[in-house]
Design a protein around this motif. Structure first.
Motif, PDB file in Angstrom:
ATOM      1  N   ILE A 145      10.212   2.655  -7.016  1.00  0.00           N
ATOM      2  CA  ILE A 145      10.178   2.299  -5.499  1.00  0.00           C
ATOM      3  C   ILE A 145      11.140   3.517  -4.726  1.00  0.00           C
ATOM      4  O   ILE A 145      11.950   3.796  -4.923  1.00  0.00           O
ATOM      5  CB  ILE A 145      11.038   0.666  -5.156  1.00  0.00           C
ATOM      6  N   ASP A 146      10.497   3.703  -3.508  1.00  0.00           N
ATOM      7  CA  ASP A 146      10.909   4.916  -2.628  1.00  0.00           C
ATOM      8  C   ASP A 146      11.358   4.058  -1.720  1.00  0.00           C
ATOM      9  O   ASP A 146      10.723   3.565  -0.689  1.00  0.00           O
ATOM     10  CB  ASP A 146       9.713   5.822  -2.243  1.00  0.00           C
ATOM     11  N   PHE A 147      12.913   3.938  -1.626  1.00  0.00           N
ATOM     12  CA  PHE A 147      13.531   2.752  -0.615  1.00  0.00           C
ATOM     13  C   PHE A 147      13.364   3.575   0.748  1.00  0.00           C
ATOM     14  O   PHE A 147      13.167   2.888   1.733  1.00  0.00           O
ATOM     15  CB  PHE A 147      14.647   2.756  -1.127  1.00  0.00           C
ATOM     16  N   GLU A 148      13.492   4.864   1.056  1.00  0.00           N
ATOM     17  CA  GLU A 148      13.378   5.510   2.079  1.00  0.00           C
ATOM     18  C   GLU A 148      11.998   5.294   2.769  1.00  0.00           C
ATOM     19  O   GLU A 148      11.962   5.021   3.996  1.00  0.00           O
ATOM     20  CB  GLU A 148      13.908   6.823   2.140  1.00  0.00           C
ATOM     21  N   LEU A 149      10.938   5.588   1.995  1.00  0.00           N
ATOM     22  CA  LEU A 149       9.544   4.876   2.424  1.00  0.00           C
ATOM     23  C   LEU A 149       9.437   3.625   3.006  1.00  0.00           C
ATOM     24  O   LEU A 149       8.684   3.314   4.023  1.00  0.00           O
ATOM     25  CB  LEU A 149       8.674   5.541   1.608  1.00  0.00           C
ATOM     26  N   VAL A 150       9.937   2.707   2.261  1.00  0.00           N
ATOM     27  CA  VAL A 150       9.951   1.200   2.435  1.00  0.00           C
ATOM     28  C   VAL A 150      10.693   1.024   3.707  1.00  0.00           C
ATOM     29  O   VAL A 150      10.287   0.301   4.777  1.00  0.00           O
ATOM     30  CB  VAL A 150      10.345   0.471   1.165  1.00  0.00           C
ATOM     31  N   ALA A 197       8.718   2.314   6.811  1.00  0.00           N
ATOM     32  CA  ALA A 197       7.462   1.456   6.936  1.00  0.00           C
ATOM     33  C   ALA A 197       8.088   0.067   7.870  1.00  0.00           C
ATOM     34  O   ALA A 197       7.234  -0.346   8.637  1.00  0.00           O
ATOM     35  CB  ALA A 197       6.940   1.020   5.721  1.00  0.00           C
ATOM     36  N   ILE A 198       9.204  -0.382   7.231  1.00  0.00           N
ATOM     37  CA  ILE A 198       9.709  -1.672   8.151  1.00  0.00           C
ATOM     38  C   ILE A 198      10.072  -1.197   9.411  1.00  0.00           C
ATOM     39  O   ILE A 198       9.588  -2.082  10.394  1.00  0.00           O
ATOM     40  CB  ILE A 198      10.962  -2.212   7.304  1.00  0.00           C
ATOM     41  N   ILE A 199      10.626  -0.321   9.651  1.00  0.00           N
ATOM     42  CA  ILE A 199      10.809   0.187  11.158  1.00  0.00           C
ATOM     43  C   ILE A 199       9.563   0.229  11.870  1.00  0.00           C
ATOM     44  O   ILE A 199       9.384   0.045  13.042  1.00  0.00           O
ATOM     45  CB  ILE A 199      11.754   1.164  11.059  1.00  0.00           C
ATOM     46  N   GLU A 200       8.667   1.112  11.183  1.00  0.00           N
ATOM     47  CA  GLU A 200       7.434   1.303  11.917  1.00  0.00           C
ATOM     48  C   GLU A 200       6.707   0.099  12.251  1.00  0.00           C
ATOM     49  O   GLU A 200       6.006   0.066  13.290  1.00  0.00           O
ATOM     50  CB  GLU A 200       6.399   2.207  10.900  1.00  0.00           C
ATOM     51  N   MET A 201       6.800  -0.952  11.392  1.00  0.00           N
ATOM     52  CA  MET A 201       6.314  -2.237  11.935  1.00  0.00           C
ATOM     53  C   MET A 201       7.002  -2.975  12.921  1.00  0.00           C
ATOM     54  O   MET A 201       6.585  -4.232  13.095  1.00  0.00           O
ATOM     55  CB  MET A 201       5.801  -3.186  10.642  1.00  0.00           C
ATOM     56  N   ASP A 253       0.794  -1.168  -0.009  1.00  0.00           N
ATOM     57  CA  ASP A 253       0.052  -0.074  -0.083  1.00  0.00           C
ATOM     58  C   ASP A 253       0.827   1.426   0.116  1.00  0.00           C
ATOM     59  O   ASP A 253       0.383   2.439  -0.070  1.00  0.00           O
ATOM     60  CB  ASP A 253      -0.880   0.049   1.313  1.00  0.00           C
ATOM     61  N   LEU A 254       2.034   1.286   0.018  1.00  0.00           N
ATOM     62  CA  LEU A 254       2.986   2.293   0.212  1.00  0.00           C
ATOM     63  C   LEU A 254       2.795   3.051  -1.264  1.00  0.00           C
ATOM     64  O   LEU A 254       3.393   4.290  -1.135  1.00  0.00           O
ATOM     65  CB  LEU A 254       4.359   1.755   0.687  1.00  0.00           C
ATOM     66  N   GLY A 255       2.994   2.615  -2.343  1.00  0.00           N
ATOM     67  CA  GLY A 255       3.117   3.065  -3.658  1.00  0.00           C
ATOM     68  C   GLY A 255       2.208   2.551  -4.762  1.00  0.00           C
ATOM     69  O   GLY A 255       1.671   1.590  -4.456  1.00  0.00           O
ATOM     70  N   ASN A 256       2.224   3.530  -5.593  1.00  0.00           N
ATOM     71  CA  ASN A 256       1.571   2.981  -7.114  1.00  0.00           C
ATOM     72  C   ASN A 256       2.142   1.531  -7.316  1.00  0.00           C
ATOM     73  O   ASN A 256       3.277   1.820  -7.780  1.00  0.00           O
ATOM     74  CB  ASN A 256       1.356   4.012  -7.880  1.00  0.00           C
ATOM     75  N   GLU A 257       1.414   0.633  -7.772  1.00  0.00           N
ATOM     76  CA  GLU A 257       1.958  -0.577  -8.471  1.00  0.00           C
ATOM     77  C   GLU A 257       2.967  -1.183  -7.756  1.00  0.00           C
ATOM     78  O   GLU A 257       3.618  -2.076  -8.579  1.00  0.00           O
ATOM     79  CB  GLU A 257       2.030  -0.220  -9.899  1.00  0.00           C
ATOM     80  N   TYR A 258       3.066  -1.241  -6.503  1.00  0.00           N
ATOM     81  CA  TYR A 258       3.865  -1.919  -5.596  1.00  0.00           C
ATOM     82  C   TYR A 258       3.496  -3.282  -5.487  1.00  0.00           C
ATOM     83  O   TYR A 258       2.423  -3.666  -5.317  1.00  0.00           O
ATOM     84  CB  TYR A 258       4.126  -1.434  -4.274  1.00  0.00           C
ATOM     85  N   VAL A 259       4.510  -4.259  -6.008  1.00  0.00           N
ATOM     86  CA  VAL A 259       3.913  -5.698  -5.957  1.00  0.00           C
ATOM     87  C   VAL A 259       5.082  -6.077  -4.727  1.00  0.00           C
ATOM     88  O   VAL A 259       6.394  -6.049  -5.258  1.00  0.00           O
ATOM     89  CB  VAL A 259       4.372  -6.324  -7.282  1.00  0.00           C
TER      90      VAL A 259
END
Length: 92
Positions: A58-63, A66-70, A28-34
């Motif tokens: 892919i926005d690596f910083e956002l990913v 998100a990993i840290i947030e979880m 859900d972080l980005g458009n067309e992320y698989v």
């Protein structure tokens, strides 16, 4: 500027959120992320997972945030496919 099209990450995550929730959150972080998530190892408190993300960009910083947030931690970046902006424009 180059863009990331595919990246494979080694991640250590807690049991909660489960693999399904973890993958859906990242998708859900980005458009067309698989997102392809494979559980590699399980111990009493954590799971080691391999994440493969694919997208036009892919926005690596956002990913990573998100990993840290979880509650997980990024162990390594195992593979990256990057494409120059010139190549990206030619494929459109």
């Amino acid at each position: 500027m180059a863009t990331i099209r595919r990246i494979i990450l080694d991640v250590l995550k807690p049991h909660h959120p489960n693999a399904y929730e973890f993958a859906m959150f990242l998708a859900d972080l980005g458009n067309e992320y698989v997102v392809h998530l494979a559980v590699i190892e399980v111990d009493e408190n954590t799971e080691t997972v391999q994440l493969e993300l694919k997208a036009p960009s892919i926005d690596f910083e956002l990913v990573q945030a998100a990993i840290i947030e979880m509650g997980a931690s990024l162990h390594s970046i195992d593979e990256v496919d990057a494409c120059s902006q010139i190549n990206v424009n030619q494929q459109d």
